[in-house]
Design an enzyme around this catalytic site. Sequence first.
Site, PDB file in Angstrom:
ATOM      1  N   SER A   1       0.844  -1.194   0.000  1.00  0.00           N
ATOM      2  CA  SER A   1       0.000   0.000   0.000  1.00  0.00           C
ATOM      3  C   SER A   1       0.881   1.247   0.000  1.00  0.00           C
ATOM      4  CB  SER A   1      -0.957  -0.061   1.188  1.00  0.00           C
ATOM      5  OG  SER A   1      -2.015   0.847   1.038  1.00  0.00           O
TER       6      SER A   1
ATOM      7  N   ASP B   1      -9.429  -5.750  -4.769  1.00  0.00           N
ATOM      8  CA  ASP B   1      -9.021  -4.596  -3.965  1.00  0.00           C
ATOM      9  C   ASP B   1      -9.951  -3.403  -4.225  1.00  0.00           C
ATOM     10  OD1 ASP B   1      -7.731  -2.480  -2.676  1.00  0.00           O
ATOM     11  OD2 ASP B   1      -5.735  -3.221  -3.179  1.00  0.00           O
TER      12      ASP B   1
ATOM     13  N   HIS C   1      -7.539  -5.687  -0.229  1.00  0.00           N
ATOM     14  CA  HIS C   1      -6.464  -4.810   0.245  1.00  0.00           C
ATOM     15  C   HIS C   1      -5.968  -5.338   1.588  1.00  0.00           C
ATOM     16  CE1 HIS C   1      -4.228  -1.127  -0.464  1.00  0.00           C
ATOM     17  NE2 HIS C   1      -4.241  -0.936   0.853  1.00  0.00           N
TER      18      HIS C   1
END
Length: 297
Positions: A118, A247, A275
Amino acid sequence: MGMVMANGLDLSYDAFGAAEDPALLLVSGLGTQRIRWGDGFCAALAGRGYHVIRYDNRDAGLSTHLHGAPVPDLGAVIAALRAGRAPEIPYGLGDMAADAVALLDALAIPRAHVVGRSMGGMIAQVLACEHPGRVRSLTSVMSGTGNPDLPQAAPDVMALMSAPRPDPALDPEGYVAASLAFARRIAGTGAPFDAAHHRWLVLEEARRGHDPAGAARQLAAMVATGDRRARLAGITVPTLVIHGTDDPLIPPACGADTAAAIPGAGLMLVEGMGHDLPAALDERIVSAIDRTARRAA
């Protein structure tokens, strides 16, 4: 667990595996801590022959929190970028990448395989761009390039992420409920949602260093970095981009864009991954990181 002075900060870290093995640095995401890289995941990488180092970014966990720094107005940051002006922020992703380099310096590690998730993937990308001699291979997980033309997070996901949560010191159950609602929403369909593990995780992070203002400063750093594609084109180390097909926070098109921006980068789309990195995927993700790192040899 260790603590080093790096780039003017105290950075908290721990390590797995033999110190003489090639170093592999794990970089954490927005507002989260190094424990998101699970012990089993780190041990599996160490079992492949790596000296695995995970650390808390500035403004997270047990590392230095910049409590005296202002919390930027995200709207003002975006407006400045649109007007072609440099936004006013306490620090940027370049500073966070410099933290990682200073950590490696403090540990006497000249080069490392770098894996980021991320926002950590964005830091890892900047690290490979600005300090290419320190990176042996790059793995960018569920991240993006800052390309403004790509799909954005689903509106309900943004609402859950930005909604104020109860103070865990005053209302731990309310805090857990809000945190689990967000975690469930961004989880994929490829593995069962482990509510017990997530409950432990968010409470442990709260115990180690709850800091919404720090997360806001990190978010401003991430947004202010802007479109990195031109810089990513200069990365020459073996690179892998891993992204989940489910995601909803950073859509899979962002992973494809990252792979397209870095010459020779591989793209690994993981069916059903959201995610997050559930333990059920550890072996597959570890194997992919290992294959990429071995290309650097």
